[in-house]
Structures are given as C-alpha cells and as structure tokens.
Write an enzyme that holds these catalytic residues in place. Structure first.
Site, PDB file in Angstrom:
ATOM      1  N   GLU A   1       0.797  -1.238   0.140  1.00 33.20           N
ATOM      2  CA  GLU A   1       0.002  -0.106   0.033  1.00 33.20           C
ATOM      3  C   GLU A   1       0.892   1.272   0.043  1.00 33.20           C
ATOM      4  OE1 GLU A   1      -2.991  -0.250  -0.510  1.00 33.20           O
ATOM      5  OE2 GLU A   1      -3.336  -2.242  -0.128  1.00 33.20           O
TER       6      GLU A   1
ATOM      7  N   HIS B   1      -7.808  -3.998  -0.169  1.00 32.08           N
ATOM      8  CA  HIS B   1      -7.142  -2.931  -0.052  1.00 32.08           C
ATOM      9  C   HIS B   1      -6.178  -2.631   1.197  1.00 32.08           C
ATOM     10  CE1 HIS B   1      -8.639  -1.999  -4.169  1.00 32.08           C
ATOM     11  NE2 HIS B   1      -9.747  -1.767  -3.372  1.00 32.08           N
TER      12      HIS B   1
ATOM     13  N   ASP C   1      -5.083  -8.435   0.841  1.00 31.64           N
ATOM     14  CA  ASP C   1      -4.773  -8.647  -0.434  1.00 31.64           C
ATOM     15  C   ASP C   1      -4.325 -10.009  -0.913  1.00 31.64           C
ATOM     16  OD1 ASP C   1      -6.526  -6.772  -1.143  1.00 31.64           O
ATOM     17  OD2 ASP C   1      -5.199  -5.089  -1.790  1.00 31.64           O
TER      18      ASP C   1
END
Length: 227
Positions: free
Chosen positions: A23, A161, A166
């Site tokens: 991320e 997310h 994920d």
C-alpha cells in the site's frame, strides 16, 4: 533477495512462492512512498507463513490514499521506515518466486527502486504477475482486477486494499489460476500470446498502422505486424 540483476517475469504457475502486496501514498514510483508491505509464504501450494508491517513513509499520507487503504498518518507514526521494512521482507522472501497482482507495473517497481536507493542493489527474485495470467487464461472476463477475480472464483474479498488481506486473497486466486493453466478453456487457447514472455498480445495502433504488441511492455517489447 538482493542482486546486481533483476529477476525474470514468469508467466506460469509455481508451487513454492511468496505473494506480496504494497500500500502506498499514491501511484507514482517517482514521488510516492510505501506505507504497508505484507507477504504470504507458500510451500507446495499451501500457506506456511505470513509477514506484515506498516511503514512510516516520511511524508503525509494524502487523503485520497487513506480513503482507499484506510491507513492514516497516526497509524504509521511509530512504524519502521521502509529501509528496515524492505530488508525484513527480503529476508522473509529469500530466493522464492514473488507473486502479486499487477506487480510488474507497480509493486516490483517500488521495491526495486528502494532496494537500489537503500542497498545499492536491485531485487533479483523471479516473479509472477497474476494479472497477466488472468488476462491470458480468462479472456471472457471484462475486467481482471483482484477483486473481480475473487468474485469470479467466489473467494471472500472482505478487507480488500489492506496489504495482508490482498495477499491472502491473491494466493487463493493464484491457486485457482493454476487450474486454468493446466486445463485452458477454448477461449484461452485462442488468445494470441507473446512468444518471448507468454503475455497476451493486444492489437494497437501506431504510426505505420495497426500491430500486435505485448502487454508485458516495457519489459517485453515484442511486436508483430497485423496480418
């Protein structure tokens, strides 16, 4: 693993691998930074270990990024910087093949950029991009995002997310894609594939007319003239 040479893009299934996901503060490898890195280690198709850490990016996290991944400045205030987090991840991954969704165009570029910045070397692991495999073996799907694939295979996409969620989802998707590779559909057998890297060829328009170009570009620059 750190190396003087980058790894190869593999367009196939492997039984032993590490799924990873990032991320970030945004989508630009030139100005954005990592705020979370997670990974799932797999042996013989089964999950055997997990790794996950938030990362202090050394910059404010834009509201647009926080709205997608839910990670805020307060959450990363006491997190390690990426120089440490990346080293910990590379130690965790070892020389395993890295797997991820859209990692050729995104995640690999971030970790290779920062490995060079921090350690003077690149990431030498071979890697598999499940986006490329899905495009080749599920051509009937209109979209090939990770959540689209999870929906297709009826895999729980809750918590999407966030990096570790994920990774878990992507691992299950990759195992499903293994069956598509082993027994491709008629539609998949008719997809035009690059003879160099195995990625899908797409019809494109250029200065001298239409041509077939590899979706692995810019890493693969194979082209064919339109018949």
């Amino acid at each position: 693993m750190l190396s003087t040479k980058g790894g190869k893009h593999l367009n196939t299934y492997v039984k032993d691998y590490v799924v990873f996901d990032l991320e970030t503060t945004g989508i630009s490898v030139y100005k954005d930074e990592v705020v979370e890195i997670s990974a799932v280690k797999v042996a013989d198709g089964k999950v055997v270990d997990e790794f996950s850490t938030l990362v202090n990016p050394g910059m404010p996290i834009p509201p647009d990024a926080s709205s997608v991944n839910g990670i805020t400045d307060d959450m990363v205030a006491d997190a390690p910087v990426f120089e440490k987090a990346l080293k910990d991840f590379l130690d965790f991954a070892g020389d395993h093949v890295l797997v991820g969704h859209n990692i050729q165009s995104f995640d690999m570029k971030f970790i290779c950029r920062d490995a060079l910045k921090f350690y003077g070397k690149t990431v030498g692991n071979d890697f598999v991009d499940t986006l490329k495999i899905a495009q080749a073996y599920l051509p009937e799907l209109r979209h090939h995002t990770l959540t689209d694939l999870a929906c297709h295979y009826r895999i729980d996409a809750a918590g999407a997310h966030r990096a570790l969620n994920d990774c878990r989802m992507n691992q299950k998707v990759f195992e499903c894609l293994a069956k598509e590779i082993e027994n491709p559909s008629e539609a998949a057998r008719n997809v035009r594939k690059c003879p160099l890297c195995g990625c899908v060829l797409r019809l494109r328009s250029g200065r001298y007319g239409d041509f077939w170009g590899c979706t692995g570009y810019p890493d693969c620059r194979y082209t064919e003239n339109k018949a």
